[in-house]
Design a protein around this motif. Structure first.
Motif, PDB file in Angstrom:
ATOM      1  N   ALA A 462       0.722  -1.262  -0.021  1.00 17.88           N
ATOM      2  CA  ALA A 462      -0.030   0.038  -0.025  1.00 17.88           C
ATOM      3  C   ALA A 462       0.846   1.278   0.081  1.00 17.88           C
ATOM      4  O   ALA A 462       0.512   2.491  -0.785  1.00 17.88           O
ATOM      5  CB  ALA A 462      -0.842   0.113   1.131  1.00 17.88           C
ATOM      6  N   LEU A 463       2.006   1.077   0.632  1.00 18.89           N
ATOM      7  CA  LEU A 463       2.996   2.518   0.817  1.00 18.89           C
ATOM      8  C   LEU A 463       3.526   2.696  -0.668  1.00 18.89           C
ATOM      9  O   LEU A 463       3.607   3.915  -1.172  1.00 18.89           O
ATOM     10  CB  LEU A 463       4.039   2.291   1.525  1.00 18.89           C
ATOM     11  CG  LEU A 463       4.988   3.453   1.746  1.00 18.89           C
ATOM     12  CD1 LEU A 463       4.135   4.589   2.358  1.00 18.89           C
ATOM     13  CD2 LEU A 463       6.083   3.133   2.707  1.00 18.89           C
ATOM     14  N   TYR A 464       3.941   1.725  -1.378  1.00 22.87           N
ATOM     15  CA  TYR A 464       4.266   1.785  -2.635  1.00 22.87           C
ATOM     16  C   TYR A 464       3.252   2.160  -3.723  1.00 22.87           C
ATOM     17  O   TYR A 464       3.468   3.236  -4.501  1.00 22.87           O
ATOM     18  CB  TYR A 464       5.128   0.646  -3.178  1.00 22.87           C
ATOM     19  CG  TYR A 464       6.530   0.554  -2.848  1.00 22.87           C
ATOM     20  CD1 TYR A 464       7.496   0.702  -3.613  1.00 22.87           C
ATOM     21  CD2 TYR A 464       6.869  -0.234  -1.803  1.00 22.87           C
ATOM     22  CE1 TYR A 464       9.053   0.526  -3.304  1.00 22.87           C
ATOM     23  CE2 TYR A 464       8.164  -0.642  -1.131  1.00 22.87           C
ATOM     24  CZ  TYR A 464       9.101   0.004  -1.984  1.00 22.87           C
ATOM     25  OH  TYR A 464      10.367  -0.127  -1.541  1.00 22.87           O
ATOM     26  N   TYR A 465       2.183   1.759  -3.508  1.00 22.43           N
ATOM     27  CA  TYR A 465       1.117   1.969  -4.168  1.00 22.43           C
ATOM     28  C   TYR A 465       0.564   3.513  -3.919  1.00 22.43           C
ATOM     29  O   TYR A 465       0.384   4.267  -4.795  1.00 22.43           O
ATOM     30  CB  TYR A 465       0.023   1.077  -4.172  1.00 22.43           C
ATOM     31  CG  TYR A 465      -1.562   1.580  -4.623  1.00 22.43           C
ATOM     32  CD1 TYR A 465      -1.644   1.609  -6.125  1.00 22.43           C
ATOM     33  CD2 TYR A 465      -2.426   2.225  -3.819  1.00 22.43           C
ATOM     34  CE1 TYR A 465      -2.879   1.953  -6.544  1.00 22.43           C
ATOM     35  CE2 TYR A 465      -3.845   2.559  -4.479  1.00 22.43           C
ATOM     36  CZ  TYR A 465      -3.875   2.842  -5.827  1.00 22.43           C
ATOM     37  OH  TYR A 465      -4.953   3.070  -6.247  1.00 22.43           O
ATOM     38  N   LEU A 466       0.893   3.935  -2.864  1.00 25.62           N
ATOM     39  CA  LEU A 466       0.436   5.181  -2.635  1.00 25.62           C
ATOM     40  C   LEU A 466       1.088   6.260  -3.028  1.00 25.62           C
ATOM     41  O   LEU A 466       0.773   7.321  -3.652  1.00 25.62           O
ATOM     42  CB  LEU A 466       0.134   5.439  -0.965  1.00 25.62           C
ATOM     43  CG  LEU A 466      -0.186   6.825  -0.451  1.00 25.62           C
ATOM     44  CD1 LEU A 466      -1.494   7.451  -0.830  1.00 25.62           C
ATOM     45  CD2 LEU A 466       0.033   7.055   0.934  1.00 25.62           C
ATOM     46  N   VAL A 467       2.479   6.368  -3.075  1.00 25.03           N
ATOM     47  CA  VAL A 467       3.695   6.989  -3.478  1.00 25.03           C
ATOM     48  C   VAL A 467       3.541   7.370  -5.155  1.00 25.03           C
ATOM     49  O   VAL A 467       3.506   8.441  -5.547  1.00 25.03           O
ATOM     50  CB  VAL A 467       5.012   6.679  -3.026  1.00 25.03           C
ATOM     51  CG1 VAL A 467       6.077   7.356  -3.530  1.00 25.03           C
ATOM     52  CG2 VAL A 467       5.099   6.739  -1.361  1.00 25.03           C
ATOM     53  N   PHE A 468       3.293   6.014  -5.627  1.00 26.73           N
ATOM     54  CA  PHE A 468       3.419   5.987  -7.188  1.00 26.73           C
ATOM     55  C   PHE A 468       2.013   6.541  -7.705  1.00 26.73           C
ATOM     56  O   PHE A 468       1.972   7.090  -8.838  1.00 26.73           O
ATOM     57  CB  PHE A 468       3.766   4.772  -7.765  1.00 26.73           C
ATOM     58  CG  PHE A 468       5.215   4.450  -7.388  1.00 26.73           C
ATOM     59  CD1 PHE A 468       6.170   5.278  -7.961  1.00 26.73           C
ATOM     60  CD2 PHE A 468       5.511   3.305  -6.848  1.00 26.73           C
ATOM     61  CE1 PHE A 468       7.559   5.034  -7.680  1.00 26.73           C
ATOM     62  CE2 PHE A 468       6.637   2.887  -6.452  1.00 26.73           C
ATOM     63  CZ  PHE A 468       7.791   3.816  -7.095  1.00 26.73           C
ATOM     64  N   THR A 469       0.833   6.290  -6.911  1.00 27.58           N
ATOM     65  CA  THR A 469      -0.374   6.945  -7.412  1.00 27.58           C
ATOM     66  C   THR A 469      -0.329   8.464  -7.178  1.00 27.58           C
ATOM     67  O   THR A 469      -0.832   9.071  -8.245  1.00 27.58           O
ATOM     68  CB  THR A 469      -1.414   6.357  -6.472  1.00 27.58           C
ATOM     69  OG1 THR A 469      -1.499   4.989  -6.701  1.00 27.58           O
ATOM     70  CG2 THR A 469      -2.753   6.852  -6.821  1.00 27.58           C
ATOM     71  N   LEU A 470       0.422   9.054  -6.264  1.00 24.15           N
ATOM     72  CA  LEU A 470       0.560  10.532  -6.123  1.00 24.15           C
ATOM     73  C   LEU A 470       1.260  11.041  -7.246  1.00 24.15           C
ATOM     74  O   LEU A 470       1.031  12.204  -7.931  1.00 24.15           O
ATOM     75  CB  LEU A 470       1.211  10.733  -4.647  1.00 24.15           C
ATOM     76  CG  LEU A 470       0.226  10.457  -3.642  1.00 24.15           C
ATOM     77  CD1 LEU A 470       1.017  10.955  -2.194  1.00 24.15           C
ATOM     78  CD2 LEU A 470      -1.324  11.332  -3.610  1.00 24.15           C
ATOM     79  N   LEU A 471       2.378  10.463  -7.552  1.00 25.58           N
ATOM     80  CA  LEU A 471       3.191  10.717  -8.571  1.00 25.58           C
ATOM     81  C   LEU A 471       2.328  10.802 -10.058  1.00 25.58           C
ATOM     82  O   LEU A 471       2.268  11.782 -10.761  1.00 25.58           O
ATOM     83  CB  LEU A 471       4.543   9.908  -8.887  1.00 25.58           C
ATOM     84  CG  LEU A 471       5.344  10.214  -7.760  1.00 25.58           C
ATOM     85  CD1 LEU A 471       6.648   9.414  -8.103  1.00 25.58           C
ATOM     86  CD2 LEU A 471       5.793  11.639  -7.663  1.00 25.58           C
ATOM     87  N   ARG A 472       1.605   9.609 -10.221  1.00 29.01           N
ATOM     88  CA  ARG A 472       0.666   9.503 -11.222  1.00 29.01           C
ATOM     89  C   ARG A 472      -0.393  10.675 -11.480  1.00 29.01           C
ATOM     90  O   ARG A 472      -0.783  11.053 -12.454  1.00 29.01           O
ATOM     91  CB  ARG A 472       0.048   7.945 -11.234  1.00 29.01           C
ATOM     92  CG  ARG A 472      -0.837   7.763 -12.424  1.00 29.01           C
ATOM     93  CD  ARG A 472      -0.130   7.910 -13.778  1.00 29.01           C
ATOM     94  NE  ARG A 472      -0.849   7.810 -14.966  1.00 29.01           N
ATOM     95  CZ  ARG A 472      -0.896   8.239 -16.121  1.00 29.01           C
ATOM     96  NH1 ARG A 472       0.394   8.719 -16.492  1.00 29.01           N
ATOM     97  NH2 ARG A 472      -1.785   7.892 -17.341  1.00 29.01           N
ATOM     98  N   LEU A 473      -0.978  10.837 -10.365  1.00 33.64           N
ATOM     99  CA  LEU A 473      -2.145  11.923 -10.152  1.00 33.64           C
ATOM    100  C   LEU A 473      -1.264  13.365 -10.545  1.00 33.64           C
ATOM    101  O   LEU A 473      -2.207  14.118 -11.203  1.00 33.64           O
ATOM    102  CB  LEU A 473      -2.777  11.867  -8.810  1.00 33.64           C
ATOM    103  CG  LEU A 473      -3.803  10.681  -8.495  1.00 33.64           C
ATOM    104  CD1 LEU A 473      -4.298  10.866  -7.308  1.00 33.64           C
ATOM    105  CD2 LEU A 473      -4.592  10.584  -9.512  1.00 33.64           C
ATOM    106  N   LEU A 474      -0.122  13.596 -10.200  1.00 30.13           N
ATOM    107  CA  LEU A 474       0.426  14.644 -10.486  1.00 30.13           C
ATOM    108  C   LEU A 474       0.635  14.913 -12.007  1.00 30.13           C
ATOM    109  O   LEU A 474       0.573  16.096 -12.743  1.00 30.13           O
ATOM    110  CB  LEU A 474       1.752  14.794  -9.750  1.00 30.13           C
ATOM    111  CG  LEU A 474       2.609  15.974 -10.122  1.00 30.13           C
ATOM    112  CD1 LEU A 474       1.823  17.324  -9.727  1.00 30.13           C
ATOM    113  CD2 LEU A 474       4.039  16.193  -9.396  1.00 30.13           C
ATOM    114  N   VAL A 475       1.044  13.829 -12.692  1.00 34.98           N
ATOM    115  CA  VAL A 475       1.271  13.808 -14.146  1.00 34.98           C
ATOM    116  C   VAL A 475      -0.103  14.015 -14.870  1.00 34.98           C
ATOM    117  O   VAL A 475      -0.347  14.861 -15.767  1.00 34.98           O
ATOM    118  CB  VAL A 475       1.885  12.424 -14.668  1.00 34.98           C
ATOM    119  CG1 VAL A 475       1.959  12.621 -16.167  1.00 34.98           C
ATOM    120  CG2 VAL A 475       3.238  12.638 -14.106  1.00 34.98           C
ATOM    121  N   VAL A 476      -1.383  13.478 -14.379  1.00 36.38           N
ATOM    122  CA  VAL A 476      -2.479  13.452 -14.862  1.00 36.38           C
ATOM    123  C   VAL A 476      -3.128  14.892 -14.710  1.00 36.38           C
ATOM    124  O   VAL A 476      -3.853  15.409 -15.775  1.00 36.38           O
ATOM    125  CB  VAL A 476      -3.416  12.571 -14.422  1.00 36.38           C
ATOM    126  CG1 VAL A 476      -5.103  12.526 -14.710  1.00 36.38           C
ATOM    127  CG2 VAL A 476      -2.820  10.942 -14.741  1.00 36.38           C
TER     128      VAL A 476
END
Length: 579
Positions: A462-476
């Protein structure tokens, strides 16, 4: 019985003559369109009115007489005007007059004694209106408008629609004596001059061949695009995901609409074509400005020199982030083995991405030079291409997000299934529902072991998913801002807004009346003024459709997808469920 007579303000100072217009029996009102000047031949007047009725489909007729005494009243003029009622028979026969040196008017409506519903003479309520504004304006339905302010006195929708429709459809009457030639002379808003120029006439003459030429070129381009070569897999799938292809297709539809030789059937289609034309011109102008800036003073070289260091900087920050996650991030106790496996897996992908960036670095300037040329097609095409380049440059972040989301979704689905096992339930795939089920001891034991393993491994995933989801949302979010500006240029009705700003009477939301004079024994005189349509309703009414590459998810659906680990794409999916 009080009748309403709509009288154009431009005819208030003309000489005596006949009133030409339309009688609206449903509203008990007469719409005066012009004043027929002396001298004239009655048969020529009837022939002219018959031509106008055939061209405009409006029952134009002689409604009565207009008497304006600029000097001393001439003897016998009143009897002569009254005698014209026998030549041009109309029920009722209006008699409007203005006395010399006085602001008072005389208004009467005379009925024949033997006509049904006749009441002798009726008083007439005189309503002045600006004929040019009513002719050029488009009346919008009052039901779609907000609450009006106190003090405004709007008329009924039926009466207004009849007046506006009569003036708009009687354009043939206004053009009949444009140059004051012919045996019949009319006085109306265009009698003093012609609003035209030789440049406008030349542009109208050249518009036909130009539209034909561009329509032929666009048809050839459409035929090339419909070739079977472009339908081979995976070209259709790739083109549906690229914002540039969507925007180019959208602009081609706009150009087909602009250069179409089909005439607009109603004012709404004409307004839409004008809005599209202004949107395309503004887009191309902004694109040429961007192209001039990019190819001037070596800006492309400066961007190319700064792009590779920025990509290296982003990769280094991601490496530091992964090394921080592989330790004890924020003091959290992670699963050591899974943490190391995930960290090394993502570090290897970053290493591959850095190698790819350095391999492409010699060609970056040439790529940017060709990308800058796309701005000549419009700023929206350049921004769409920039969005696609952003997606390619951050492809490693997208890969991290997909890996983390798939792993997190696998564990959440496994925990959900095992939780149903403890409660004696199972998911029925055929009926798409949860049914009761009995499990033996071995199944419960294996399920308990798997549930325990997944629960203790979930925080690390969940921690890895949370970090990379935030990065993905920044790009989106960055891509969303670019798409928002593109949609704003595509859909904003700029022509309608400029029309509302410069000529507010063109977009009418109704009318209000102002009392000009009212005394005992004299007719009531009102001035009809046009209420312009509010800016918010202008945007809402004439907003153009955009290319629509956004997912269109609600906030609840987006949060549900993020919590369950489902992938969120910046384009619309077939299986998306709308809340």
């Amino acid at each position: 019985m009080a009748l309403k007579a709509f009288f154009p303000t431009c005819c208030a100072s003309v000489d005596s003559g006949l009133l030409v217009g339309r009688w609206v029996p449903e509203q008990s009102s007469a719409v005066v369109l012009a004043v027929l000047q002396f001298p004239f031949i009655p048969i020529q007047v009837k022939h002219l009115l018959a031509q106008v009725r055939q061209a405009s489909r409006v029952g134009v007729a002689v409604l009565g007489t207009w008497c304006h005494h600029r000097q001393e009243p001439e003897e016998g003029l009143g009897h002569f005007l009254e005698g014209l009622a026998a030549v041009f028979s109309h029920e009722p026969w209006l008699q409007l007059g203005r006395e010399r040196g006085s602001t008072f008017w005389s208004c009467k409506a005379i009925w024949r004694p033997m006509s049904p519903g006749a009441s002798g003479q009726d008083q007439v309520m005189l309503i002045f209106y600006d004929q040019r504004q009513v002719l050029l304006s488009q009346l919008h339905p009052p039901a779609a408008l907000p609450d009006r302010q106190a003090g405004d006195a709007p008329a009924s929708a039926g009466g207004l629609a009849a007046v506006f429709d009569t003036v708009a459809r009687s354009e043939a009457l206004f053009r009949s004596d444009r140059f004051h030639e012919g045996p019949v002379r009319l006085s109306h808003w265009q009698s003093e001059g012609v609003e035209a120029s030789i440049l406008v006439e030349l542009a109208k003459q050249a518009a036909g061949p130009t539209c034909l030429l561009f329509s032929f070129l666009l048809s050839l381009l459409s035929a090339v695009g419909a070739c079977r070569l472009f339908r081979l897999w995976p070209l259709p799938s790739i083109c549906s995901k690229l914002s540039t292809c969507k925007q180019v297709q959208h602009r081609l539809e706009h150009l087909s609409l602009i250069f179409s030789t089909r005439k607009a059937e109603n004012p709404a289609q004409l307004m839409r074509k004008a809005n599209v034309c202004v949107s395309v011109l503004l887009d191309v102008a902004l694109g040429l400005a961007l192209l001039t800036w990019l190819h001037g003073k070596g800006h492309i070289g400066q961007l190319a020199d700064a792009l590779v260091p920025v990509a290296d900087r982003v990769a280094e920050e991601l490496q530091h982030l992964l090394q921080w996650l592989m330790g004890a991030p924020a003091g959290l106790k992670m699963n050591r083995a899974l943490d190391q496996v995930l960290g090394r897996f993502f570090l290897y992908h970053i290493h591959l991405w850095i190698s790819y960036i350095h391999l492409m670095s010699p060609f970056v300037e040439r790529i940017l030079w060709h990308v800058g040329l796309s701005a000549c097609l419009g700023l929206t095409v350049a921004l769409s291409l920039l969005s696609d380049i952003t997606a390619l440059l951050t492809f490693h972040i997208y890969c991290f997000y997909v890996y983390g989301a798939r792993l997190y979704s696998l564990k959440t689905r496994g925990l959900s299934s095992l939780w149903r096992l403890f409660r004696g339930k199972k998911w029925n795939v055929l009926r798409q529902r949860v049914d009761s089920c009995s499990y033996d001891l071995d199944q419960l034991f294996i399920g308990t072991l798997l549930f325990t393993i997944l629960v203790f491994l979930l925080p690390t995933t969940a921690l890895y998913y949370l970090v990379f989801t935030l990065l993905r949302l920044l790009v989106v979010t960055v891509q969303g801002l670019l798409h928002l500006f593109v949609d704003l240029v595509n859909s904003l009705p700029l022509y309608s807004l400029c029309l509302r700003l410069c000529r507010p009477y063109r977009l009418a939301a109704g009318v209000k009346f102002r009392v000009l004079g009212h005394e005992a024994g004299k007719p009531l005189r009102l001035l009809m003024q046009i209420n312009p349509l509010p800016y918010s309703h202008v945007v809402r009414t004439y907003r153009l459709p955009s290319c629509g590459c956004r997912p269109g998810l609600s906030w609840s659906s987006l949060c549900r997808k993020l919590f369950l680990g489902e992938l969120v794409y910046p384009w619309r999916q077939k299986g998306d469920r709308q809340d």
